[in-house]
Design a protein around this motif. Structure first.
Motif, mmCIF file in Angstrom:
data_model
loop_
_atom_site.group_PDB
_atom_site.id
_atom_site.type_symbol
_atom_site.label_atom_id
_atom_site.label_comp_id
_atom_site.label_asym_id
_atom_site.label_seq_id
_atom_site.Cartn_x
_atom_site.Cartn_y
_atom_site.Cartn_z
ATOM 1 N N TYR A 1 -5.113 11.615 -8.034
ATOM 2 C CA TYR A 1 -6.334 12.108 -7.413
ATOM 3 C C TYR A 1 -6.424 13.601 -7.707
ATOM 4 N N LEU A 2 -7.609 14.056 -8.085
ATOM 5 C CA LEU A 2 -7.820 15.480 -8.328
ATOM 6 C C LEU A 2 -8.641 16.081 -7.201
ATOM 7 N N TYR B 1 1.311 20.159 -4.360
ATOM 8 C CA TYR B 1 0.515 19.597 -5.453
ATOM 9 C C TYR B 1 1.432 19.222 -6.616
ATOM 10 N N HIS B 2 1.128 18.090 -7.248
ATOM 11 C CA HIS B 2 1.973 17.559 -8.312
ATOM 12 C C HIS B 2 1.547 18.007 -9.706
ATOM 13 N N GLY B 3 0.298 18.383 -9.874
ATOM 14 C CA GLY B 3 -0.217 18.741 -11.185
ATOM 15 C C GLY B 3 -1.540 19.465 -11.041
ATOM 16 N N PHE B 4 -2.148 19.796 -12.194
ATOM 17 C CA PHE B 4 -3.335 20.646 -12.171
ATOM 18 C C PHE B 4 -4.323 20.230 -13.258
ATOM 19 N N ASP B 5 -5.576 20.587 -13.010
ATOM 20 C CA ASP B 5 -6.650 20.339 -13.964
ATOM 21 C C ASP B 5 -7.264 21.681 -14.336
ATOM 22 N N PHE C 1 7.719 25.771 -14.981
ATOM 23 C CA PHE C 1 6.781 24.676 -14.727
ATOM 24 C C PHE C 1 6.734 23.667 -15.867
ATOM 25 N N ALA C 2 7.856 23.497 -16.544
ATOM 26 C CA ALA C 2 7.900 22.594 -17.695
ATOM 27 C C ALA C 2 7.580 21.156 -17.316
ATOM 28 N N GLU C 3 7.882 20.779 -16.080
ATOM 29 C CA GLU C 3 7.663 19.393 -15.650
ATOM 30 C C GLU C 3 6.313 19.191 -14.972
ATOM 31 N N ILE C 4 5.523 20.233 -14.862
ATOM 32 C CA ILE C 4 4.234 20.140 -14.173
ATOM 33 C C ILE C 4 3.153 19.695 -15.157
ATOM 34 N N PRO C 5 2.487 18.566 -14.907
ATOM 35 C CA PRO C 5 1.463 18.076 -15.837
ATOM 36 C C PRO C 5 0.101 18.733 -15.606
ATOM 37 N N PHE C 6 -0.674 18.754 -16.664
ATOM 38 C CA PHE C 6 -2.057 19.222 -16.606
ATOM 39 C C PHE C 6 -2.970 18.141 -17.164
ATOM 40 N N THR C 7 -4.145 18.020 -16.573
ATOM 41 C CA THR C 7 -5.267 17.341 -17.193
ATOM 42 C C THR C 7 -6.286 18.425 -17.545
ATOM 43 N N MET D 1 0.854 -1.191 0.000
ATOM 44 C CA MET D 1 0.000 0.000 0.000
ATOM 45 C C MET D 1 0.888 1.238 0.000
ATOM 46 N N PRO D 2 0.794 2.138 -1.019
ATOM 47 C CA PRO D 2 1.704 3.273 -1.098
ATOM 48 C C PRO D 2 1.442 4.296 -0.004
ATOM 49 N N HIS D 3 2.519 4.992 0.386
ATOM 50 C CA HIS D 3 2.395 6.121 1.301
ATOM 51 C C HIS D 3 1.779 7.296 0.550
ATOM 52 N N SER D 4 1.080 8.168 1.269
ATOM 53 C CA SER D 4 0.398 9.292 0.610
ATOM 54 C C SER D 4 1.375 10.177 -0.140
ATOM 55 N N GLY D 5 2.642 10.203 0.288
ATOM 56 C CA GLY D 5 3.610 11.048 -0.393
ATOM 57 C C GLY D 5 3.951 10.575 -1.788
ATOM 58 N N THR D 6 3.674 9.289 -2.092
ATOM 59 C CA THR D 6 3.957 8.762 -3.424
ATOM 60 C C THR D 6 2.763 8.867 -4.356
ATOM 61 N N ARG D 7 1.608 9.183 -3.831
ATOM 62 C CA ARG D 7 0.404 9.301 -4.645
ATOM 63 C C ARG D 7 0.348 10.694 -5.273
ATOM 64 N N LYS D 8 0.179 10.754 -6.580
ATOM 65 C CA LYS D 8 0.100 12.043 -7.261
ATOM 66 C C LYS D 8 -1.246 12.702 -6.956
ATOM 67 N N ILE D 9 -1.196 13.953 -6.511
ATOM 68 C CA ILE D 9 -2.403 14.708 -6.179
ATOM 69 C C ILE D 9 -2.396 16.009 -6.970
ATOM 70 N N TYR D 10 -3.457 16.210 -7.750
ATOM 71 C CA TYR D 10 -3.597 17.398 -8.581
ATOM 72 C C TYR D 10 -4.636 18.335 -7.964
#
Length: 342
Positions: free
Chosen positions: A279-280, A43-47, A78-84, A1-10
């Motif tokens: 998770y968004l 936050y790891h990314g954005f929508d 922010f070249a490495e920051i992903p968007f949905t 079960m992953p730690h919350s720090g490894t889960r990507k949150i947008y």
């Protein structure tokens, strides 16, 4: 079960806007300031919602405007920051229309949104939202009476059938761009359908639309679905078909996540073991068009750099930071319980 720090949150830009205004350089600077604050929180990314634009406008010009916006984000660090993206269809761009010409117009529109999603998010990003049936367009009879219940379901079926070919082609196109499509069911007082995950999955079964999948939103599920048993069935069905593409964490009132009515044990108990995507965190702020379309009565979370501070009212950044801490805490609590059970 992953730690919350490894889960990507947008984080959803619905906190700030429903239109990135990609040709407005002054507004781009404001967006960059929000990106800086939110990435600093963790936050790891954005929508971002991709506004429909002028119905008669140049779709390719719109695509290029988002390419320039992405370049501006990259130049700001922010070249490495992903968007949905969040995309909706409209009366003009309606893939369920009974008229073939209008359906193909909708296909061109949706392909342009796939292009924008690819530009903003890169490979393996997600285009989510109510992009099957036009958002908020409720059907009426010739005398202006609303169509509801059994009559509404009967009215929707030929619309869904008409969209099948369009979605097969759209899914094929999205695959070439490495964009995942995720239809989001929306609650029944916002739109007539699809309003439940099962309805979106039923459509996809009939459409055979390649890798097109669904978004499950905690707020939509709590407010619209039939209960925990159906939720579990729908998650299992989506996973079995490889169609669970996105999960939105949103309070039932669409406001602050901290101390809200999300049933964390039920939600995470089903989602965490089977879902590896981001998770968004989605908070709808009291801004237009949401104030009127969602009939918001709560106060606006004031947006630093856009609104004057309001005494006694939390800022958008405070709400965002509390949401991130809450979600991480719940993920860790779920992981701890899972380890104990094992």
């Amino acid at each position: 079960m992953p730690h919350s720090g490894t889960r990507k949150i947008y984080f959803s830009f619905f906190m700030f806007t429903a239109d990135l205004r990609p040709t407005d350089s002054a507004y781009t600077a404001i967006l960059v300031s929000h990106l800086k604050a939110l990435t600093a929180m963790g936050y790891h990314g954005f929508d971002a919602h991709i506004a429909p634009g002028d119905p008669g406008g140049d779709l390719q010009a719109q695509v290029e405007s988002y390419r320039r916006l992405r370049h501006a984000f990259d130049a700001a660090g922010f070249a490495e920051i992903p968007f949905t993206t969040n995309v909706g269809t409209t009366r003009t761009f309606d893939p369920t229309s009974p008229y073939a010409e209008q359906r193909h117009q909708a296909l061109r529109y949706l392909k342009s949104r796939v292009d924008i999603t690819s530009i903003l998010g890169g490979e393996n990003t997600i285009m989510s939202g109510p992009f099957l049936y036009p958002y908020g367009v409720f059907p009426t009879t010739d005398d202006g009476q609303g169509i509801w219940s059994d009559a509404l379901h009967a009215w929707m079926q030929p619309r869904y059938a008409a969209a099948r070919d369009i979605f097969r082609e759209l899914a094929d196109y999205a695959a070439t761009k490495k964009v995942k499509l995720a239809i989001e069911p929306v609650k029944n007082w916002e739109t007539p359908g699809p309003t439940m995950v099962s309805e979106a999955l039923d459509f996809l079964d009939g459409a055979q639309a390649g890798a097109c999948g669904v978004t499950i939103d905690s707020a939509q599920v709590v407010m619209e679905s039939q209960g925990p048993a159906v939720f579990r069935q729908n998650v299992a069905r989506a996973v079995a078909q490889n169609r669970l593409h996105y999960f939105h964490v949103s309070a039932p009132d669409r406001g602050a996540i901290a101390d809200c009515w999300i049933p964390w044990d039920i939600m995470l108990g089903e989602i965490e073991p089977v879902y590896s995507g981001p998770y968004l965190v989605e908070v709808f702020n009291a801004i237009e068009p949401f104030e009127s379309s969602m009939r918001m009565t709560r106060r606006r979370f004031w947006r630093p750099g856009e609104d004057a501070p309001v005494a006694g009212v939390e800022s958008a950044y405070q709400v965002a930071e509390a949401a991130l801490k809450t979600l991480r805490r719940e993920l860790d609590a779920h992981a701890s319980k899972a380890r104990q059970r094992a």
